[in-house]
Design a protein around this motif. Structure first.
Motif, PDB file in Angstrom:
ATOM      1  N   UNK A 129     -29.062  32.991   3.813  1.00  2.00           N
ATOM      2  CA  UNK A 129     -27.837  33.234   3.051  1.00  2.00           C
ATOM      3  C   UNK A 129     -27.136  31.934   2.688  1.00  2.00           C
ATOM      4  N   UNK A 130     -27.216  30.936   3.574  1.00  2.00           N
ATOM      5  CA  UNK A 130     -26.668  29.623   3.214  1.00  2.00           C
ATOM      6  C   UNK A 130     -27.361  29.093   1.970  1.00  2.00           C
ATOM      7  N   UNK A 131     -28.698  29.161   1.968  1.00  2.00           N
ATOM      8  CA  UNK A 131     -29.467  28.655   0.823  1.00  2.00           C
ATOM      9  C   UNK A 131     -29.157  29.466  -0.436  1.00  2.00           C
ATOM     10  N   UNK A 132     -29.041  30.795  -0.287  1.00  2.00           N
ATOM     11  CA  UNK A 132     -28.780  31.632  -1.458  1.00  2.00           C
ATOM     12  C   UNK A 132     -27.426  31.328  -2.078  1.00  2.00           C
ATOM     13  N   UNK A 133     -26.414  31.178  -1.221  1.00  2.00           N
ATOM     14  CA  UNK A 133     -25.075  30.887  -1.742  1.00  2.00           C
ATOM     15  C   UNK A 133     -25.077  29.542  -2.471  1.00  2.00           C
ATOM     16  N   UNK A 134     -25.731  28.543  -1.867  1.00  2.00           N
ATOM     17  CA  UNK A 134     -25.774  27.227  -2.511  1.00  2.00           C
ATOM     18  C   UNK A 134     -26.530  27.299  -3.837  1.00  2.00           C
ATOM     19  N   UNK A 135     -27.637  28.020  -3.833  1.00  2.00           N
ATOM     20  CA  UNK A 135     -28.432  28.127  -5.050  1.00  2.00           C
ATOM     21  C   UNK A 135     -27.649  28.829  -6.158  1.00  2.00           C
TER      22      UNK A 135
END
Lengths: 156, 267
Positions: A129-135
């Motif tokens: 979810x960290x990666x998804x939000x950043x992306x």
């Protein structure tokens, strides 16, 4: 000292943009603005992180909006697709490490011998979810200017 | 019969209509194969087709094929073209995009456009492969600094990523399946980085190991996939996202295999 940090960060992210720009076969005449896009985005994010401590996603979003505006201007200046500057400007900020941490969690859950410090499910979910939000912040930020600048009638 | 009062462009003869169809979809195929997002493909095909005299075009872009119809007066043509991905090539996207504007403004007729599109097949790479190896090595080394790596980690990452990039070019040149290329490149990159850090020269081994595989990060599919989701191509967005996920999975498999063999653990 802070200015030196920003300059070093700009230099490093320009190196990242150069490597990926050459990998993506960017035309030579566009190499300089592509380096500028890389340097601008990541170093601006560093500055924004000092202003808004602890909010990586918001800093990333604002930095990417600026890269998006830069890409639109360069697209007009060099008469070439804005996506060339958008992609190379965003590449240094792509959360590759988080994405692969998430997959390590998935592999550990799948029973493969991966050594993780915390619970695999927790590891997977948090990093995913960290990666998804950043992306999402990167992509939405970078194309927002083009959505605002060229509001053409849809072709179909 | 209902009278048709809508304005039409001059009628095209069958050859001209066929060329409007085949040239526009050919340009779209090249864009889609070399890393353009769906909206750009659709707009470019439309621009070329109407530039060559069609009244209208309807274009269906999927993640690896294009279906399009040209309409001129009451005549129409439809064509399907497959466009399996061929790797990112920004120079080609730049050229084809410029050609589409020239065709739209009437500077290029169908014969000239066909000749110019054919040139794209013989486009030389902008950079020598060894310069690319060097630059990609430096790019990954720079990322290791972002991960807090020291100078030794910088050097190890540079060497590991550059060697892995040379291997990747060699494997791709021999048309190996992209899953095998990605996993074996990740294995070699992280294996070399792990071996380098086992010498103990670097205090930050994990920065070197995790940065060394980032030459494989699917940045363009991720960005284009999200773009497609935002621009109203949800199917293509999902397909590209799945593609990116498969690549990330391959990286992780190669990396964890290398860590398992060398016995290095990432904190």
């Amino acid at each position: 000292m802070m200015i030196l940090d920003v300059l070093l960060d700009a230099l490093l992210s320009a190196m990242v943009a150069l490597g990926f720009g050459m990998l993506f076969n960017v035309p030579r005449r566009l190499l300089l603005p592509v380096l500028g896009a890389g340097a601008l985005g990541h170093s601006l994010r560093l500055v924004l992180l000092w202003i808004f401590p602890g909010s990586l996603a918001i800093s990333t979003f604002i930095a990417c909006v600026v890269v998006g505006v830069y890409s639109q201007l360069m697209a007009i200046r060099y008469r070439s697709p804005a996506m060339i500057f958008q992609v190379t400007g965003a590449i240094p900020m792509i959360p590759g490490a988080l994405a692969y941490e998430a997959v390590l969690g998935a592999l550990a859950l799948g029973g493969l011998p991966v050594s993780l410090m915390d619970d695999p499910l927790n590891h997977l979910a948090r990093n995913f979810f960290l990666a998804s939000v950043l992306l999402g912040a990167i992509t939405f930020g970078i194309i927002l200017p083009s959505l605002l600048f060229n509001r053409r009638k849809p072709v179909v | 019969m209902i009278e048709d009062n809508r304005p039409h462009k001059p009628p095209l003869d069958p050859e001209a209509l066929r060329d409007a169809m085949s040239l526009s979809i050919w340009a779209g195929q090249m864009l889609l194969q070399h890393g353009a997002d769906s909206a750009r493909v659709e707009e470019t095909v439309h621009r070329i087709g109407t530039g060559l005299g069609a009244d209208w075009m309807d274009i269906l872009v999927t993640s690896d094929s294009i279906v399009a119809t040209t309409v001129n007066n009451h005549e129409f043509r439809t064509k399907v073209r497959r466009a399996p991905t061929r790797g990112i090539n920004m120079a080609l996207i730049d050229r084809v995009s410029a050609l589409s504007y020239q065709a739209a403004s009437g500077k290029l007729d169908r014969f000239a456009l066909r000749a110019r599109l054919r040139e794209m097949d013989y486009l030389k790479p902008e950079y020598n492969r060894w310069w690319i190896v060097l630059a990609v090595g430096l790019a990954c080394a720079a990322i290791s600094r972002f991960f807090g790596g020291d100078l030794a980690a910088f050097g190890i990452t540079f060497a590991a990523a550059a060697l892995a990039m040379a291997l990747r070019q060699e494997l791709a040149h021999h048309h190996l399946n992209f899953i095998l290329v990605t996993a074996s490149t990740a294995f070699v990159a992280s294996g070399l980085a792990a071996l380098g850090t086992m010498t103990g020269v670097s205090a930050t081994p994990s920065a070197a190991i995790s940065a060394s595989v980032l030459l494989l990060v699917p940045g363009v599919p991720l960005i284009n996939g999200t773009k497609d989701l935002i621009n109203g191509y949800p199917m293509n967005g999902v397909a590209r996202g799945v593609n990116a996920l498969v690549i990330v999975l391959c990286i992780a498999v190669g990396l964890s295999a290398a860590l398992w063999i060398t016995g290095v653990t990432l904190p």
